[in-house]
Design a protein around this motif. Structure first.
Motif, short mmCIF file in Angstrom:
data_model
loop_
_atom_site.label_atom_id
_atom_site.label_comp_id
_atom_site.label_asym_id
_atom_site.label_seq_id
_atom_site.Cartn_x
_atom_site.Cartn_y
_atom_site.Cartn_z
N UNK A 47 1.05 -1.02 -0.19
CA UNK A 47 -0.18 -0.39 -0.51
C UNK A 47 0.58 1.46 0.09
N UNK A 48 1.90 1.58 0.69
CA UNK A 48 2.41 2.31 1.02
C UNK A 48 2.14 3.21 1.99
N UNK B 48 -6.41 2.37 -3.57
CA UNK B 48 -6.58 2.20 -1.53
C UNK B 48 -5.29 1.77 -1.15
N UNK B 49 -5.36 0.15 -1.44
CA UNK B 49 -5.01 -0.92 0.17
C UNK B 49 -4.72 -2.35 -0.49
N UNK C 181 -4.69 -4.67 -1.57
CA UNK C 181 -5.46 -5.33 -2.18
C UNK C 181 -5.95 -5.61 -3.24
N UNK C 182 -5.57 -3.66 -3.67
CA UNK C 182 -6.69 -3.54 -4.83
C UNK C 182 -5.11 -3.77 -5.71
N UNK C 183 -4.35 -3.58 -5.27
CA UNK C 183 -2.75 -3.71 -6.66
C UNK C 183 -2.59 -4.93 -7.29
N UNK C 184 -3.19 -5.68 -5.91
CA UNK C 184 -3.07 -7.29 -6.33
C UNK C 184 -3.49 -7.33 -6.98
#
Length: 308
Positions: free
Chosen positions: A114-115, A134-135, A137-140
């Motif tokens: 997330x950063x 936002x999190x 999990x969104x990037x994954x």
């Protein structure tokens, strides 16, 4: 060996029977710093790390420096490189550009994070509408949906629970964090690296919960930071909200706390004991140990050479 370099961390992990290490580096601010670090990284390949990771724009450096260092390492070190990618408030075009450049450089492993959110209470409300992330999990989810199996994706875990709960007046709670970790694994995460810790019992409790509730065989790497100075050791533990057991603290009496050589030497012993204990008490289930190197090599070389 290009095939080896482009292997996924998940496959590398399952192909390796004996214990191993992996190493994290951050991009230096200057060209000279990068040249010096590359020489050090070359020397550290003698420790036979399974892979190395490069952090994303840490300490005021830009994403560009991360991409440059990760590509250089991938091309010259003959070791698979995993690039960190943080996504909070980041536009999709920036994420796509980073992933495309990674792929073109032969990098097939990404640590999706997330950063740090911008400072301020309601950062989620003030998010730019441009960013779908936002999190972590969104990037994954995004990498897996948009790039399929092109990338092996890792995520972070917090053996003592994420520190944000603490800031909101709650205790750090590993069980609460496990819910988010499960979401990331269900979204397609291929491996997990933990935040640094010094309390073996807390890690072992977390590892049992992880195996029972999330996955029996997903690669889980404990994150370890060598003790290079008493001040840095304390600061790192505090920043990471990692507890330091009294039995460890008592090994640094006040009269040696300002003697970096003495502190380093005791620190090497502590890390060797910690690794042995984790390896033995998990019956070798935990066989890979991820070092937060701070771009330093001596303590890690000693830990590896002195470990049985």
């Amino acid at each position: 060996n290009l095939y080896f370099q482009s292997m996924s961390i998940r496959d590398l992990y399952h192909a390796r029977a004996s214990p191993f290490i992996s190493l994290e580096f951050f991009p230096p601010k200057t060209e000279l710093g990068t040249r010096n670090l590359m020489e050090r990284m070359h020397r550290m390949t003698a420790l036979d790390p399974l892979f190395i990771t490069v952090t994303w724009g840490a300490g005021g450096t830009t994403a560009e420096k991360t991409l440059t260092l990760a590509s250089l390492a991938q091309q010259t070190l003959n070791i698979p490189v995993c690039m960190h990618l943080t996504c909070t408030n980041t536009e999709k075009a920036i994420i796509d550009d980073a992933l495309d450049r990674c792929y073109n450089a032969g990098i097939r492993n990404i640590l999706a994070l997330r950063g740090d959110p911008p400072i301020g209470e309601d950062w989620l409300d003030s998010q730019s509408n441009e960013s779908p992330f936002k999190y972590a999990v969104d990037l994954v989810r995004y990498i897996k949906q948009s790039y399929g199996d092109k990338f092996c994706v890792g995520v972070a875990a917090y053996p003592e629970g994420h520190c944000e709960g603490e800031a909101e007046g709650h205790e750090q709670d590993p069980l609460k964090d496990l819910v988010y970790l499960k979401e990331k694994v269900e979204a397609g995460a291929d491996f997990v690296i933990t935040q640094l810790f010094y309390d073996v019992e807390k890690f072992l409790t977390f590892e049992m919960l992880f195996r029972e509730r999330i996955s029996q065989d997903l690669p889980l790497f404990p994150g370890l930071m060598p003790i290079n100075s008493y001040l840095l050791f304390h600061r790192a533990a505090k920043l990471s909200h990692a507890s330091i057991p009294p039995a460890i603290l008592s090994r640094f009496p006040p009269e040696i706390q300002s003697d970096d050589n003495a502190v380093k030497s005791i620190g090497v012993d502590i890390l060797i004991e910690l690794i042995q204990e984790i390896y033995q008490r998990t019956s070798g289930r935990i066989k890979g140990f991820h070092f937060y190197t701070l771009n330093l090599e001596k303590a890690i070389a000693q830990i590896v050479s002195q470990s049985p």
